[in-house]
Write a protein that holds these residues in place. Structure first.
Motif, PDB file in Angstrom:
ATOM      1  N   LEU A   3       0.815  -1.213   0.000  1.00  0.00           N
ATOM      2  CA  LEU A   3       0.000   0.000   0.000  1.00  0.00           C
ATOM      3  C   LEU A   3       0.852   1.269   0.000  1.00  0.00           C
ATOM      4  CD1 LEU A   3      -2.760   1.318   0.053  1.00  0.00           C
ATOM      5  CD2 LEU A   3      -2.753   1.082   2.539  1.00  0.00           C
ATOM      6  N   GLU A   4       1.888   1.305   0.818  1.00  0.00           N
ATOM      7  CA  GLU A   4       2.733   2.505   0.886  1.00  0.00           C
ATOM      8  C   GLU A   4       3.393   2.792  -0.460  1.00  0.00           C
ATOM      9  OE1 GLU A   4       2.954   4.794   3.349  1.00  0.00           O
ATOM     10  OE2 GLU A   4       1.351   3.604   4.238  1.00  0.00           O
ATOM     11  N   ARG A   6       2.284   1.880  -3.391  1.00  0.00           N
ATOM     12  CA  ARG A   6       1.222   2.300  -4.310  1.00  0.00           C
ATOM     13  C   ARG A   6       0.859   3.761  -4.085  1.00  0.00           C
ATOM     14  NH1 ARG A   6      -3.490  -1.558  -3.351  1.00  0.00           N
ATOM     15  NH2 ARG A   6      -4.494  -0.214  -4.878  1.00  0.00           N
ATOM     16  N   LYS A   7       0.785   4.183  -2.824  1.00  0.00           N
ATOM     17  CA  LYS A   7       0.452   5.583  -2.532  1.00  0.00           C
ATOM     18  C   LYS A   7       1.531   6.513  -3.054  1.00  0.00           C
ATOM     19  CE  LYS A   7      -0.415   5.579   1.915  1.00  0.00           C
ATOM     20  NZ  LYS A   7      -0.892   5.648   3.293  1.00  0.00           N
ATOM     21  N   VAL A  11       0.960   9.381  -5.872  1.00  0.00           N
ATOM     22  CA  VAL A  11       1.278  10.794  -5.634  1.00  0.00           C
ATOM     23  C   VAL A  11       2.239  11.301  -6.708  1.00  0.00           C
ATOM     24  CG1 VAL A  11       2.443  12.389  -4.061  1.00  0.00           C
ATOM     25  CG2 VAL A  11       0.768  10.760  -3.166  1.00  0.00           C
TER      26      VAL A  11
END
Length: 80
Positions: A3-4, A6-7, A11
């Motif tokens: 998840l990190e 992907r974020k 961004v």
């Protein structure tokens, strides 16, 4: 990809956008999804919990554990 990662990737891609309409749509989507999530997480308070909170508030007033709006505004002004 976790998840990190992907974020971070999202961004980075977002920062490269030059199309204001896409940015607006993404902002709207994010806002809508946050509202929906908040609605799902919120649960109505039981009558017992409501009454307990009222009793606690009355007790706080009786024990002088309150802050007046005037004092609160004064404190907030000092934050800057």
């Amino acid at each position: 990809m976790d998840l990190e990662a992907r974020k971070i990737s999202f961004v980075q891609e977002f920062l490269r956008l030059q199309n204001e309409e896409i940015v607006n749509q993404l902002e709207n989507l994010l806002h809508e999804q946050k509202v929906q999530l908040l609605d799902l997480e919120m649960k109505p308070m039981s009558r017992d919990q409501f009454n307990n909170e009222i009793d606690q508030s009355i007790n706080d007033v009786a024990q002088n554990r309150i802050t007046s709006s005037k004092d609160l505004k004064s404190r907030i002004r000092k934050w800057d």
